[in-house]
Structure formats: C-alpha cells, structure tokens
Design a protein around this motif. Structure first.
Motif, PDB file in Angstrom:
ATOM      1  N   TYR A 392       0.798  -1.246  -0.032  1.00  0.00           N
ATOM      2  CA  TYR A 392      -0.042  -0.038  -0.089  1.00  0.00           C
ATOM      3  C   TYR A 392       0.840   1.302   0.254  1.00  0.00           C
ATOM      4  O   TYR A 392       0.540   2.127  -0.536  1.00  0.00           O
ATOM      5  CB  TYR A 392      -1.005  -0.088   1.099  1.00  0.00           C
ATOM      6  CG  TYR A 392      -2.109  -1.292   1.034  1.00  0.00           C
ATOM      7  CD1 TYR A 392      -3.213  -0.869   0.654  1.00  0.00           C
ATOM      8  CD2 TYR A 392      -1.837  -2.526   1.828  1.00  0.00           C
ATOM      9  CE1 TYR A 392      -4.024  -2.174   0.240  1.00  0.00           C
ATOM     10  CE2 TYR A 392      -2.532  -3.345   1.861  1.00  0.00           C
ATOM     11  CZ  TYR A 392      -3.796  -3.271   1.023  1.00  0.00           C
ATOM     12  OH  TYR A 392      -4.683  -4.428   0.998  1.00  0.00           O
ATOM     13  N   PHE A 393       1.916   1.317   0.598  1.00  0.00           N
ATOM     14  CA  PHE A 393       2.900   2.270   0.586  1.00  0.00           C
ATOM     15  C   PHE A 393       4.013   2.141  -0.526  1.00  0.00           C
ATOM     16  O   PHE A 393       4.134   3.229  -1.076  1.00  0.00           O
ATOM     17  CB  PHE A 393       3.626   2.460   1.911  1.00  0.00           C
ATOM     18  CG  PHE A 393       3.135   3.158   3.048  1.00  0.00           C
ATOM     19  CD1 PHE A 393       2.914   4.448   3.138  1.00  0.00           C
ATOM     20  CD2 PHE A 393       2.684   2.095   4.066  1.00  0.00           C
ATOM     21  CE1 PHE A 393       2.235   4.659   4.180  1.00  0.00           C
ATOM     22  CE2 PHE A 393       1.909   2.910   5.141  1.00  0.00           C
ATOM     23  CZ  PHE A 393       1.665   4.210   5.224  1.00  0.00           C
ATOM     24  N   TYR A 394       4.365   0.921  -0.951  1.00  0.00           N
ATOM     25  CA  TYR A 394       5.296   0.918  -2.076  1.00  0.00           C
ATOM     26  C   TYR A 394       4.629  -0.192  -2.974  1.00  0.00           C
ATOM     27  O   TYR A 394       5.011  -1.561  -3.018  1.00  0.00           O
ATOM     28  CB  TYR A 394       6.799   0.301  -1.690  1.00  0.00           C
ATOM     29  CG  TYR A 394       7.285   1.211  -0.523  1.00  0.00           C
ATOM     30  CD1 TYR A 394       7.663   2.338  -0.649  1.00  0.00           C
ATOM     31  CD2 TYR A 394       7.433   0.745   0.885  1.00  0.00           C
ATOM     32  CE1 TYR A 394       8.075   3.269   0.278  1.00  0.00           C
ATOM     33  CE2 TYR A 394       8.106   1.366   1.710  1.00  0.00           C
ATOM     34  CZ  TYR A 394       8.370   2.794   1.458  1.00  0.00           C
ATOM     35  OH  TYR A 394       8.963   3.504   2.445  1.00  0.00           O
ATOM     36  N   PRO A 395       3.719   0.206  -3.647  1.00  0.00           N
ATOM     37  CA  PRO A 395       2.933  -0.460  -4.810  1.00  0.00           C
ATOM     38  C   PRO A 395       3.739  -1.321  -5.897  1.00  0.00           C
ATOM     39  O   PRO A 395       3.449  -2.293  -6.422  1.00  0.00           O
ATOM     40  CB  PRO A 395       2.024   0.235  -5.250  1.00  0.00           C
ATOM     41  CG  PRO A 395       2.505   1.702  -5.259  1.00  0.00           C
ATOM     42  CD  PRO A 395       3.299   1.605  -4.098  1.00  0.00           C
ATOM     43  N   LYS A 396       5.094  -0.748  -5.965  1.00  0.00           N
ATOM     44  CA  LYS A 396       5.826  -1.370  -6.938  1.00  0.00           C
ATOM     45  C   LYS A 396       6.865  -2.298  -6.464  1.00  0.00           C
ATOM     46  O   LYS A 396       7.501  -3.183  -7.179  1.00  0.00           O
ATOM     47  CB  LYS A 396       6.913  -0.255  -7.669  1.00  0.00           C
ATOM     48  CG  LYS A 396       6.003   0.887  -8.279  1.00  0.00           C
ATOM     49  CD  LYS A 396       5.190   0.694  -9.427  1.00  0.00           C
ATOM     50  CE  LYS A 396       4.799   1.876 -10.106  1.00  0.00           C
ATOM     51  NZ  LYS A 396       3.454   1.551 -10.897  1.00  0.00           N
TER      52      LYS A 396
END
Length: 445
Positions: A392-396
């Motif tokens: 959710y914070f780092y979708p990649k």
C-alpha cells in the motif's frame, strides 16, 4: 450429475486436478455457460488461467474463436484455504487471478471467479481496478442460493465504480483530489458524479461556489422511495476557447444533518443507506466519487461502507497522515468490510496510498519519511494480525525485490489559483491536468 451431487461426490482432500476435472464444468454450466462457451486452460500471455467463458454472440462461438473472453475462473484444490482471506493460500490465489485479469490479453474480461469447490468468490474488473464483489461463499448447504447470487451479478453488471476518498486526517487534500480526479476522468469522456458527504465543512460545494442542500439528502437516505438522482446538480466549466463545456455531476452536502443529534441520525439512517442510494446511480455513471470527512464517525463510516474501493491521500511531510492512512487500511476498512459481509457483499478494498501536494523533498526528508513508513509497516505486522502494509505504501515492490517508488501528486501553485476561480485545476491548467491524468492512469484507466 448436477452440481449438488458433484459437490457431495468430491473427496474432502481432493487435489486441484480432481476439482478441475469433476467440478469446473458443472459449476460453469450452473452459471448459464454451455460447453461451447467455455475454454479450459485459456492462454493469458505465457501462462494459462484454468477456465475462460463467454456467451455465444451471433455466430461467434467462444470455444471456436477464443476471442473476447468475459470471465476467468481459477481453480484450486480442496486442501487450499480460501475461506480465510488473510491466509497465505487465499492471498496467493487471489493475486494470481488478479494478474490474469489485468494482463494486456484480458482487455474484454469483466469478471473473475476463485474457487476450490468448498468456497467461491466473485471478483469484478473495472478498468485497472479488480475488487471482490462477494465474500468467500461456502458452497456446502445452500449451493443454489450462491449460484443464483453470482449468476444475477454476471447477468446484470453495474456500470459505475464507487470510490471513497478518505484519510482519518485533515489537510491531506481529499476534496482537491476528489474534484481533480473527477475533472480528469470527465476529460477522458467518462461519466462522473461526485458526492459531497462532509456536511460539516461542505468544502466540495464551496470549491465550486455551490450552496449546500437542506434536508434533501437526509430524506433520501431515510426513505427507500426517494431517489438520489433527484438531488444531482451539473457543474459546468465554459470558456470561449473550448468547443464544449467541461462538466461532471455533483450531489451537494446537506447542511441540515449537521443540526441533528448523531444518535437520532444513526437510528433513522441505516448503515448501508448511502450504498443503496448510490446503487441507483451506478448504471448511469462510470465513476462515483465520495468526498469523505476526516474522522471515523458516522459520515466517514457510511462513505467507506458505500464504496467499492478507497483512495487514500497522505502527506510525505506529515507523520500523522501516514499513520492514519495505515490505520484506515488495517482497522477502518476491515470494519466496513465486516458490515458489508452481513449483507452478503465483500465491501471496499484500499487502493495504494499516494503522496499528495508533495514538495520536492531533500535527501534527509526522504530518509525520515521512509523510516516512518517502515515503522508503521512493522507495527502493523505486530499489532494487526500480521497485516502487510508494504504494497500500500510501495506498490511497485515485489517479494524479494524492494522498490520504494511511490505514487505522488507534486505541489502545484495551480491548485490554489484554481480554488480562487472556483474550478478544478485539471479543467483549466495543463500541468495540473497532466499530473492528475498520470494518477488516474495509475489507478483507474
């Protein structure tokens, strides 16, 4: 054998191959697909989904042409746990189905089904959004009711996606996000309506220089007879250089409800009242955007409960906005899902958090932000039953491959200028439109 007999004949520990062989065809038949409308091991890029299905269109028989699939079904063995949506078996299977649905080869696919013959769950694809429509439904017992529910959804799909814009922290730009996402989608020829569901502030209406309603929304939410379509206003931006006005529809806030006792409001307006009111709009719009208040009280709760997905803006330079975004995902959205499950529905899912109004941070500022986010992620794993906030914070990011790239809207003076003009910046300023178009493409289209 009919489907009920098939279910009774399957061993409790049937492997995937057995479930696939004995269960899949009768199940899809029960949903209304005949053998010519089902393709097993349907190629999706370099992989294959267990089944694809589509109704015959004139002389276009899906089994012959393999063109324009409408539904994918992924099948698992009975030993895999699909009943617990927090279990690793479920998460892995749901991610696999989502990847199939979002593959470039799957442009025409609108539905996904995940099943192990013990449980079944229906997913909907709307543009780039894949979200569950039903909870994991047990097939044992009232199998016919489950089939009837899924079949009715497949045969009468809703057009619109309901998006709540929410963070339990003020000052993160929820109203600005709602307006500019609406304006950008409208410029992409999507039919859009925005809902001002923050009656204490009515910022969305104020931003467009529109006065709030008085009593109308309250009466609609109380009654099953009244229709939310009667409360719609069209906002138009006209300019001599434009061939046609830029517009979207809006349901303004109801100032009367701020004068009502909250207990009385709760008593008269049911938990799913907004959801049911918005369902009357879904066939007329591609997107329904709800501007929610910055707290977890009655209006925010109803807004999130009503949504299919929740879009969460935060600030990279505001610790509380990051913490509250995490709380919304680990605590508040699950509460909304639990309420919707009481009515046989899946409830909203969170989209990845994006950093709003982001100044170009320095190296130390970036480091502080990432340190804070890492702490929030660790605390969620420890205190929220192992909930992983990383995607959710780092979708990649992918397992074993950390990628700290985040979705962001930069700081733009155009936003303030547009506020004074009472118009969404994405309607009048090219740089703002380009930034929000990137955001809309990231999430929706």
């Amino acid at each position: 054998m009919n489907l009920e007999e098939v279910l009774q004949s399957l061993p409790a520990d049937a492997y995937e191959a057995i479930v696939e062989q004995k269960f899949s065809q009768p199940f899809l038949n029960s949903l209304g697909f005949d053998f010519q409308e089902i393709v097993p091991q349907f190629s999706v890029g370099k992989r294959a989904v267990d089944h694809a299905a589509r109704k015959t269109i004139n002389e276009d028989i899906f089994l012959s042409t393999h063109q324009n699939p409408y539904l994918y079904m992924e099948v698992k063995g009975r030993t895999e746990n699909l009943a617990d949506e927090n279990h690793k078996d479920y998460r892995r299977a749901a991610l696999q189905l989502k990847q199939y649905l979002l593959s470039p080869e799957s442009e025409t696919v609108r539905w996904g089904i995940l099943t192990n013959s013990n449980h079944v769950q229906l997913f909907r694809k709307h543009g780039k959004v894949v979200h569950p429509v039903t909870p994991c439904l047990a097939l044992a017992g009232d199998c016919r009711r489950v089939i009837k529910d899924i079949k009715s959804r497949l045969e009468a799909p809703k057009r619109g996606l309901i998006v709540a814009v929410y963070n339990n922290k003020g000052g993160v730009g929820k109203t600005t996000t709602t307006l500019n996402v609406a304006a950008t989608l409208a410029r992409q020829k999507k039919k859009v309506v925005v809902i001002d569901f923050d009656p204490n502030q009515s910022d969305l209406g104020d931003a467009l220089n529109l006065k709030p309603l008085r009593g109308k929304i309250f009466e609609i939410l109380k009654s099953k007879e009244l229709d939310l379509r009667d409360a719609i206003t069209t906002y138009k931006f006209e300019h001599p250089k434009l061939r046609e006005p830029r517009s979207f529809d809006i349901v303004l806030a109801d100032e009367l409800v701020t004068e009502l006792d909250e207990a009385k409001f709760k008593q008269q307006v049911k938990s799913l009242a907004l959801r049911r009111a918005l369902e009357a709009l879904q066939d007329n719009y591609d997107y329904i955007l709800i501007d929610s208040p910055p707290n977890w009280r009655i209006f925010a709760q109803k807004a999130v409960i009503a949504a299919d997905v929740v879009l969460i803006p935060a600030r990279h330079d505001n610790l509380h906005s990051l913490q509250n975004a995490g709380t919304a995902i680990t605590q508040f959205i699950p509460e909304a899902q639990a309420k919707r499950r009481e009515f046989g529905e899946a409830g909203p899912i969170a989209l990845p958090i994006f950093m709003n109004n982001a100044f170009r941070p320095t190296g130390p500022q970036i480091q502080l932000m990432h340190q804070a986010i890492n702490k929030i992620i660790k605390e969620a794993r420890r205190n929220a039953n192992g909930f992983d906030l990383t995607p959710y914070f780092y979708p990649k990011s992918r397992q074993g491959h950390e990628n700290r790239k985040m979705i962001a809207i930069p700081y733009m003076a155009y936003i303030s200028r547009a506020d004074f003009m009472h118009v969404p910046a994405a309607f009048v300023f090219k740089p703002a439109h380009e930034q929000y178009l990137n955001l809309v493409k990231e999430y929706f289209i």
